[in-house]
Design an enzyme around this catalytic site. Structure first.
Site, PDB file in Angstrom:
ATOM      1  CE  LYS A 194      28.725 -21.954  92.316  1.00 25.44           C
ATOM      2  NZ  LYS A 194      27.317 -21.901  91.916  1.00 25.44           N
ATOM      3  CE  LYS A 247      28.290 -23.175  96.107  1.00 25.48           C
ATOM      4  NZ  LYS A 247      27.215 -22.992  95.198  1.00 25.48           N
TER       5      LYS A 247
HETATM    6  C1  PBG Z   1      23.872 -23.089  91.276  1.00 22.81           C
HETATM    7  C2  PBG Z   1      24.451 -23.492  92.568  1.00 22.81           C
HETATM    8  C3  PBG Z   1      25.254 -24.603  92.868  1.00 22.81           C
HETATM    9  C4  PBG Z   1      25.441 -24.602  94.244  1.00 22.81           C
HETATM   10  C5  PBG Z   1      24.794 -23.471  94.732  1.00 22.81           C
HETATM   11  N1  PBG Z   1      24.209 -22.792  93.677  1.00 22.81           N
HETATM   12  C6  PBG Z   1      25.752 -25.703  92.009  1.00 22.81           C
HETATM   13  C7  PBG Z   1      26.752 -25.445  90.971  1.00 22.81           C
HETATM   14  O1  PBG Z   1      27.294 -24.351  90.815  1.00 22.81           O
HETATM   15  O2  PBG Z   1      26.975 -26.394  90.228  1.00 22.81           O
HETATM   16  C8  PBG Z   1      26.180 -25.643  95.034  1.00 22.81           C
HETATM   17  C9  PBG Z   1      25.738 -25.826  96.429  1.00 22.81           C
HETATM   18  C10 PBG Z   1      26.197 -27.074  97.084  1.00 22.81           C
HETATM   19  O3  PBG Z   1      26.957 -27.897  96.540  1.00 22.81           O
HETATM   20  O4  PBG Z   1      25.759 -27.271  98.228  1.00 22.81           O
HETATM   21  N2  PBG Z   1      24.763 -22.602  90.337  1.00 22.81           N
END
Ligand code: PBG
Length: 326
Positions: A194, A247
């Protein structure tokens, strides 16, 4: 003799027969935002078409998903109150826990995935407990809270827990805690890879989870790195991840492909909020054809290696896949 690749592009029937990448509604996961309260269905301004639901109205969207042929959902929670330690994340009657009980009761055939993170629940908006006054997240105390959160989700009915915090060792801590609680059947879909991405912008509005200060670069990955993804993959596999995810989606096709080549477990791709909202905004201006853009993006993610596709367009996509266009 003339070599003519165009022979195979001549008609829709030939193109359909020789298609290399095929999609199925069963690979789609629909993310849903659940907020505390009663009787609530509210629009999310930055994500046109997406809404927040309270646990008692959740069935409406689950019904829509089921009717569209989407049977996998991913739940995010917005608590009423936040605190330094994000206690709403692991509260037995927390908003996701309530939603899971409600959802499981009314839609037992549906697969419930729960996002496990602290950022929606902490007053400072970071994905764990802080070390001092800065934005550094204290790793080991955080993974204990994440493990507690995962256990409470599993007890409430989550089939799969999906840690999205990017702390070191959290998959192992969650697996150990689930097993100790007798929850051996609960699977872990790790957000193994991520990145610290600008494309999460609309989500942070949707979930009220923007950090109050600093940023997430001390725990989420640097977009400049691809080989590091394989290190994260290896660690999460070692710690017991049943599935992994990359992601965001489209800007990271190279990473997705590299992870797919090395991963013995299913690989997901999360087409994130910014990717959704960009297409929505352009389509609203008449600058591109929403359906064609969404279908193309989905096909490209699957072609690059996604076995599972997490997307806010899941419900429409399921219909388009069934229409035979994908
Ligand atoms: C929580 C999380 C996030 C997303 C999924 N889980 C936000 C982040 O890390 O700031 C993003 C999902 C999206 O943008 O659709 N940590």
């Amino acid at each position: 003799m003339r070599i003519r690749p165009r022979r195979l592009r001549r008609t829709a029937a030939i193109r359909a027969m020789v298609r290399e990448t095929r999609l199925s509604p069963s690979m789609l996961v629909y993310p849903i935002f659940v907020r505390e309260g009663r009787g609530i269905v509210e629009d999310i301004a930055a994500m046109p078409g997406q809404k927040r639901y309270s646990p008692d109205t959740l069935s409406r969207v689950l019904e829509d998903a089921a009717n569209a042929g989407v049977s996998n959902v991913l739940l995010f929670g917005l608590p009423e109150k936040k605190d330094e330690r994000g206690s709403g994340a692991y509260a037995e009657d927390g908003v996701v826990q309530q939603a899971l009980r409600e959802g499981k009761k009314n839609f037992p055939q549906m697969l419930f995935i729960s996002d496990v993170c602290m950022c929606e629940y902490t007053s400072h908006g970071h994905c764990g407990v802080l070390k001092g006054t800065g934005s550094a997240v204290d790793n080991d105390p955080t993974i204990e809270l994440l493990a507690r959160t995962a256990v409470s989700h599993a007890r409430a009915g989550a089939d799969i827990v999906a840690p999205s915090d990017m702390m070191d060792g959290r998959v192992g801590a969650i697996r150990t805690a689930l097993d100790a609680a007798g929850l051996e059947d609960t699977a872990i879909l790790s957000y193994a890879v991520k990145y610290a991405s600008a494309f999460y912008g609309p989500f942070r509005e949707a979930a009220g989870s923007a950090p109050a200060f600093g940023d997430r670069r001390g725990y989420q990955m640097d977009p400049n790195n691809a080989r590091e993804a394989l290190r994260e993959l290896a660690l999460d596999l070692e710690e017991g991840a049943d599935m992994v995810m990359v992601k965001p989606g489209l800007p990271y096709l190279d990473v997705l492909k590299a992870v797919k080549e090395k991963s013995p477990v299913p690989v997901g791709s999360y087409c994130v909020s910014g990717e959704y909202s960009m297409i929505k905004a352009a389509a609203a201006n008449g600058w591109l054809d929403e359906k064609r853009a969404v279908c193309e993006a989905a096909v490209c993610l699957v072609r690059a290696g996604a076995d599972i596709l997490i997307t806010y367009h899941a419900l429409e996509l399921a219909g388009w896949i069934r229409d035979g266009k994908l």
